[in-house]
Every structure is written in structure tokens, then in C-alpha cells.
Write a protein that holds these residues in place. Structure first.
Motif, PDB file in Angstrom:
ATOM      1  N   LEU A  25       3.359   9.256  -2.184  1.00 38.26           N
ATOM      2  CA  LEU A  25       4.497   8.596  -1.572  1.00 38.26           C
ATOM      3  C   LEU A  25       5.731   8.774  -2.454  1.00 38.26           C
ATOM      4  O   LEU A  25       5.623   9.225  -3.599  1.00 38.26           O
ATOM      5  CB  LEU A  25       4.186   7.102  -1.413  1.00 38.26           C
ATOM      6  N   PRO A  26       6.932   8.425  -1.949  1.00 41.45           N
ATOM      7  CA  PRO A  26       8.135   8.512  -2.791  1.00 41.45           C
ATOM      8  C   PRO A  26       7.951   7.779  -4.113  1.00 41.45           C
ATOM      9  O   PRO A  26       7.323   6.712  -4.169  1.00 41.45           O
ATOM     10  CB  PRO A  26       9.212   7.850  -1.920  1.00 41.45           C
ATOM     11  N   ALA A  27       8.517   8.339  -5.163  1.00 43.25           N
ATOM     12  CA  ALA A  27       8.242   7.864  -6.521  1.00 43.25           C
ATOM     13  C   ALA A  27       8.769   6.458  -6.792  1.00 43.25           C
ATOM     14  O   ALA A  27       8.316   5.801  -7.724  1.00 43.25           O
ATOM     15  CB  ALA A  27       8.842   8.838  -7.532  1.00 43.25           C
ATOM     16  N   ASP A  28       9.742   5.985  -5.996  1.00 41.28           N
ATOM     17  CA  ASP A  28      10.345   4.690  -6.308  1.00 41.28           C
ATOM     18  C   ASP A  28       9.710   3.534  -5.538  1.00 41.28           C
ATOM     19  O   ASP A  28      10.228   2.421  -5.561  1.00 41.28           O
ATOM     20  CB  ASP A  28      11.847   4.719  -6.038  1.00 41.28           C
ATOM     21  N   LEU A  29       8.583   3.769  -4.866  1.00 40.30           N
ATOM     22  CA  LEU A  29       7.945   2.723  -4.083  1.00 40.30           C
ATOM     23  C   LEU A  29       6.891   1.975  -4.895  1.00 40.30           C
ATOM     24  O   LEU A  29       6.194   2.547  -5.725  1.00 40.30           O
ATOM     25  CB  LEU A  29       7.264   3.303  -2.842  1.00 40.30           C
ATOM     26  N   ILE A  30       6.792   0.678  -4.630  1.00 37.12           N
ATOM     27  CA  ILE A  30       5.682  -0.149  -5.097  1.00 37.12           C
ATOM     28  C   ILE A  30       4.959  -0.625  -3.850  1.00 37.12           C
ATOM     29  O   ILE A  30       5.597  -1.128  -2.918  1.00 37.12           O
ATOM     30  CB  ILE A  30       6.188  -1.359  -5.895  1.00 37.12           C
ATOM     31  N   LEU A  31       3.659  -0.487  -3.802  1.00 40.88           N
ATOM     32  CA  LEU A  31       2.901  -0.952  -2.642  1.00 40.88           C
ATOM     33  C   LEU A  31       2.323  -2.328  -2.928  1.00 40.88           C
ATOM     34  O   LEU A  31       1.595  -2.522  -3.900  1.00 40.88           O
ATOM     35  CB  LEU A  31       1.764   0.022  -2.313  1.00 40.88           C
ATOM     36  N   ASN A  32       2.675  -3.290  -2.079  1.00 39.80           N
ATOM     37  CA  ASN A  32       2.141  -4.647  -2.182  1.00 39.80           C
ATOM     38  C   ASN A  32       1.106  -4.827  -1.085  1.00 39.80           C
ATOM     39  O   ASN A  32       1.433  -4.886   0.099  1.00 39.80           O
ATOM     40  CB  ASN A  32       3.263  -5.673  -2.036  1.00 39.80           C
ATOM     41  N   ILE A  33      -0.169  -4.896  -1.491  1.00 41.04           N
ATOM     42  CA  ILE A  33      -1.280  -4.976  -0.548  1.00 41.04           C
ATOM     43  C   ILE A  33      -1.811  -6.404  -0.507  1.00 41.04           C
ATOM     44  O   ILE A  33      -2.096  -7.000  -1.553  1.00 41.04           O
ATOM     45  CB  ILE A  33      -2.410  -4.010  -0.959  1.00 41.04           C
ATOM     46  N   ASN A  34      -1.944  -6.952   0.694  1.00 37.64           N
ATOM     47  CA  ASN A  34      -2.586  -8.253   0.898  1.00 37.64           C
ATOM     48  C   ASN A  34      -3.736  -8.068   1.884  1.00 37.64           C
ATOM     49  O   ASN A  34      -3.541  -7.498   2.967  1.00 37.64           O
ATOM     50  CB  ASN A  34      -1.590  -9.269   1.440  1.00 37.64           C
ATOM     51  N   VAL A  35      -4.910  -8.542   1.509  1.00 43.25           N
ATOM     52  CA  VAL A  35      -6.114  -8.321   2.303  1.00 43.25           C
ATOM     53  C   VAL A  35      -6.727  -9.664   2.663  1.00 43.25           C
ATOM     54  O   VAL A  35      -6.932 -10.511   1.791  1.00 43.25           O
ATOM     55  CB  VAL A  35      -7.142  -7.473   1.520  1.00 43.25           C
ATOM     56  N   PRO A  36      -7.020  -9.898   3.954  1.00 38.01           N
ATOM     57  CA  PRO A  36      -7.662 -11.162   4.322  1.00 38.01           C
ATOM     58  C   PRO A  36      -9.047 -11.288   3.699  1.00 38.01           C
ATOM     59  O   PRO A  36      -9.747 -10.284   3.515  1.00 38.01           O
ATOM     60  CB  PRO A  36      -7.724 -11.106   5.847  1.00 38.01           C
ATOM     61  N   ASP A  37      -9.426 -12.510   3.385  1.00 37.87           N
ATOM     62  CA  ASP A  37     -10.704 -12.764   2.722  1.00 37.87           C
ATOM     63  C   ASP A  37     -11.826 -12.779   3.759  1.00 37.87           C
ATOM     64  O   ASP A  37     -12.346 -13.830   4.142  1.00 37.87           O
ATOM     65  CB  ASP A  37     -10.628 -14.099   1.985  1.00 37.87           C
ATOM     66  N   VAL A  38     -12.188 -11.586   4.220  1.00 38.69           N
ATOM     67  CA  VAL A  38     -13.235 -11.426   5.235  1.00 38.69           C
ATOM     68  C   VAL A  38     -14.157 -10.290   4.795  1.00 38.69           C
ATOM     69  O   VAL A  38     -13.774  -9.448   3.978  1.00 38.69           O
ATOM     70  CB  VAL A  38     -12.636 -11.097   6.628  1.00 38.69           C
ATOM     71  N   PRO A  39     -15.374 -10.230   5.324  1.00 38.52           N
ATOM     72  CA  PRO A  39     -16.234  -9.079   5.036  1.00 38.52           C
ATOM     73  C   PRO A  39     -15.566  -7.785   5.494  1.00 38.52           C
ATOM     74  O   PRO A  39     -14.781  -7.783   6.451  1.00 38.52           O
ATOM     75  CB  PRO A  39     -17.499  -9.375   5.855  1.00 38.52           C
ATOM     76  N   LEU A  40     -15.885  -6.698   4.835  1.00 43.17           N
ATOM     77  CA  LEU A  40     -15.242  -5.421   5.148  1.00 43.17           C
ATOM     78  C   LEU A  40     -15.438  -5.047   6.614  1.00 43.17           C
ATOM     79  O   LEU A  40     -14.514  -4.530   7.263  1.00 43.17           O
ATOM     80  CB  LEU A  40     -15.801  -4.327   4.239  1.00 43.17           C
ATOM     81  N   GLU A  41     -16.618  -5.327   7.163  1.00 39.99           N
ATOM     82  CA  GLU A  41     -16.875  -4.945   8.549  1.00 39.99           C
ATOM     83  C   GLU A  41     -16.043  -5.771   9.535  1.00 39.99           C
ATOM     84  O   GLU A  41     -15.904  -5.389  10.706  1.00 39.99           O
ATOM     85  CB  GLU A  41     -18.366  -5.078   8.884  1.00 39.99           C
ATOM     86  N   SER A  42     -15.478  -6.883   9.080  1.00 35.77           N
ATOM     87  CA  SER A  42     -14.639  -7.714   9.957  1.00 35.77           C
ATOM     88  C   SER A  42     -13.159  -7.372   9.849  1.00 35.77           C
ATOM     89  O   SER A  42     -12.353  -7.893  10.623  1.00 35.77           O
ATOM     90  CB  SER A  42     -14.841  -9.202   9.615  1.00 35.77           C
ATOM     91  N   LEU A  43     -12.799  -6.520   8.897  1.00 37.38           N
ATOM     92  CA  LEU A  43     -11.393  -6.138   8.742  1.00 37.38           C
ATOM     93  C   LEU A  43     -10.950  -5.315   9.947  1.00 37.38           C
ATOM     94  O   LEU A  43     -11.636  -4.376  10.364  1.00 37.38           O
ATOM     95  CB  LEU A  43     -11.224  -5.325   7.453  1.00 37.38           C
ATOM     96  N   GLN A  44      -9.801  -5.664  10.515  1.00 39.82           N
ATOM     97  CA  GLN A  44      -9.326  -5.014  11.734  1.00 39.82           C
ATOM     98  C   GLN A  44      -8.645  -3.670  11.481  1.00 39.82           C
ATOM     99  O   GLN A  44      -8.463  -2.871  12.397  1.00 39.82           O
ATOM    100  CB  GLN A  44      -8.347  -5.942  12.468  1.00 39.82           C
ATOM    101  N   GLY A  45      -8.253  -3.412  10.243  1.00 38.69           N
ATOM    102  CA  GLY A  45      -7.567  -2.166   9.923  1.00 38.69           C
ATOM    103  C   GLY A  45      -6.521  -2.412   8.854  1.00 38.69           C
ATOM    104  O   GLY A  45      -6.512  -3.458   8.190  1.00 38.69           O
ATOM    105  N   ILE A  46      -5.633  -1.444   8.676  1.00 41.70           N
ATOM    106  CA  ILE A  46      -4.573  -1.515   7.670  1.00 41.70           C
ATOM    107  C   ILE A  46      -3.244  -1.271   8.364  1.00 41.70           C
ATOM    108  O   ILE A  46      -3.110  -0.308   9.128  1.00 41.70           O
ATOM    109  CB  ILE A  46      -4.784  -0.473   6.552  1.00 41.70           C
TER     110      ILE A  46
END
Length: 259
Positions: A161-182
Motif C-alpha cells: 500500500l502507499p508508504a504513508d498509510l497506517i492501517l487501523n484494524i478492529n476485529v469483533p470478538d467472535v470465532p473466526l468462522e463467524s466473522l462476516q468478512g473484512i
């Protein structure tokens, strides 16, 4: 496939956090990142949540080797990353990853977050940076957040990705199989924090606790709040430049009237 494996094997990651080097979120993410390359951990020796980007200018930093390639520092998350990249490590890593935070860093949380601050410090030093948090009260499914982070990093190694980006990731506290996507999201905004909590210490002196963060106010579709609430991992691109560029021309005219 061989080329893909070779790229990941060369990857060198600096891992930090704000919950301290003993935190479970850090340990789970450490195990996942070791599948992608070499990992060195430089993290606070105690919980530093809410430390933002503070640096100690009037006290020395002390480093303790807790285990092989795991170092604890008597400082803030920003201290840890700055120290690591300013000469403590033998060579610079390829990226800085911070987390997994025990709780959300949504919307204006990023202003106060030590987790995000560690990533910002990495970006200041010219490196790709990721902050990752697990959103929930029970802090159970760190493996889900680690899996999302690993997937994002693998994608970054193939298509940076562009060099000046910071990615802030927030993930719901659910089992991986229940994650709806990104989902790619923008920062939402919280309501004003709850009132401070007044108490008295054992000697009768009044003390104050900062009240809990307010709920989401700007939390509609497209925001990080909305994505996580609906079971998606949220990935928000952050930038360091806080200038409100669209206001500059009006401000020039406003200031011109003063002269």
C-alpha cells in the motif's frame, strides 16, 4: 507459490502493544506472525493503555530481555518502537505491528490509543505500520484478530500500500468462522465520554476516575463502528497529517483581515 513463500520468509516484523509484554493478545499475535517471518517484540513492561504518543524526555529507558527476541521497556508504546528503531535493534524491520489490543480502538479512540501510537511511531520512522484491536468485553477470540492481521500482512507483501498509510484494524470478538468478512472503513465518532467518577481514598481525600468512553455517535454505514457491529473486521487507513487542507484558503482570508 515458491516466490510467495520466499518473500514471507524474509519478512522481519517489530511487534509492540500497549497492554504490556505479558498480554495474551500480544502472545497470540506473536505466534501468528512467526508464520510469516522473524519477529522481535519490544513492548511496555506494564499496561500503558491510553498513553497515546507520549515520550519520556526527562527519564532514561531500561530494557529487560524477557525471552529470546522479547524485550520489555519501562516506557510507553511509542518509547518501545522509537527505541527499537533508533538503534536498539541490530537492523530495521520491514514493518511495525501493534496489538492485539484488549478492546476497541474505534473512531476517536485513535487519538488516545497507545496501540495506535506505536504504529504511528513506526510510520514516523518510515515503515509500514498496522494497529490491531479486538472489540468486545470478554477478550476471548484473539485468534480471529490474529488471523485477520496475518491475512492483511500477506496481502501487503504481494501488493504494498502507499508508504504513508497506517492501517487501523478492529476485529469483533467472535470465532473466526463467524466473522462476516473484512471491510475498508472510515473512522466514526463517539458521543462525549461518560461523566467522571468521584470517590474518596482511605484517608477521605477526593479522587476521580475518568468515565467510560461514550457510545458511537457517527456510527452509520461506512464507519468502523458499523462494520464491527455487523460482524465484519474493520480496516481504516490513517494518516499522520492532521492539517485540514480544505480550510486553508478560508483561513488565509480570515487572517488577512487582521493585517
Amino acid at each position: 507459490m515458491v516466490c510467495h513463500v520466499r518473500v514471507l520468509a524474509q519478512l522481519k516484523i517489530l511487534l509492540s502493544n500497549d497492554d504490556g509484554y505479558r498480554a495474551r493478545g500480544l502472545a497470540v499475535l506473536h505466534e501468528r506472525l512467526k508464520q510469516l517471518g522473524s519477529v522481535e517484540v519490544v513492548a511496555p513492561d506494564r499496561n500503558q493503555s491510553g498513553a497515546s504518543s507520549s515520550l519520556p524526555l526527562h527519564a532514561p529507558l531500561r530494557v529487560t530481555e524477557a525471552a529470546t527476541d522479547i524485550y520489555s521497556v519501562n516506557g510507553t508504546p511509542s518509547d518501545c518502537v522509537h527505541l527499537a528503531l533508533a538503534g536498539f535493534l541490530d537492523s530495521d524491520p520491514d514493518m511495525v505491528v501493534s496489538g492485539i489490543n484488549h478492546g476497541a480502538n474505534l473512531g476517536d479512540d485513535v487519538i488516545y490509543s497507545g496501540t495506535v501510537a506505536a504504529a504511528i511511531e513506526g510510520r514516523y520512522c518510515g515503515l509500514p505500520a498496522i494497529a490491531v484491536s479486538l472489540v468486545g468485553d470478554t477478550h476471548t477470540h484473539f485468534e480471529t484478530a490474529a488471523a485477520v492481521t496475518g491475512t492483511v500482512i500477506e496481502r501487503m507483501t504481494r501488493e504494498p500500500l502507499p508508504a504513508d498509510l497506517i492501517l487501523n484494524i478492529n476485529v469483533p470478538d467472535v470465532p473466526l468462522e463467524s466473522l462476516q468478512g473484512i471491510r475498508a472503513t472510515r473512522l466514526g465518532f463517539r458521543h462525549r465520554a461518560e461523566p467522571l467518577i468521584r470517590q474518596r481514598d482511605p484517608r477521605g481525600r477526593e479522587i476521580y476516575w475518568i468515565g467510560p468512553a461514550g457510545p458511537g455517535e457517527d456510527a452509520g454505514p461506512g464507519t468502523d463502528f458499523h462494520a464491527v457491529e455487523h460482524g465484519f473486521a474493520s480496516v481504516t487507513p490513517l494518516q499522520i497529517d492532521l492539517t485540514r487542507h480544505q480550510q486553508l484558503e478560508q483561513l488565509r482570508g480570515w487572517l488577512g483581515a487582521l493585517s
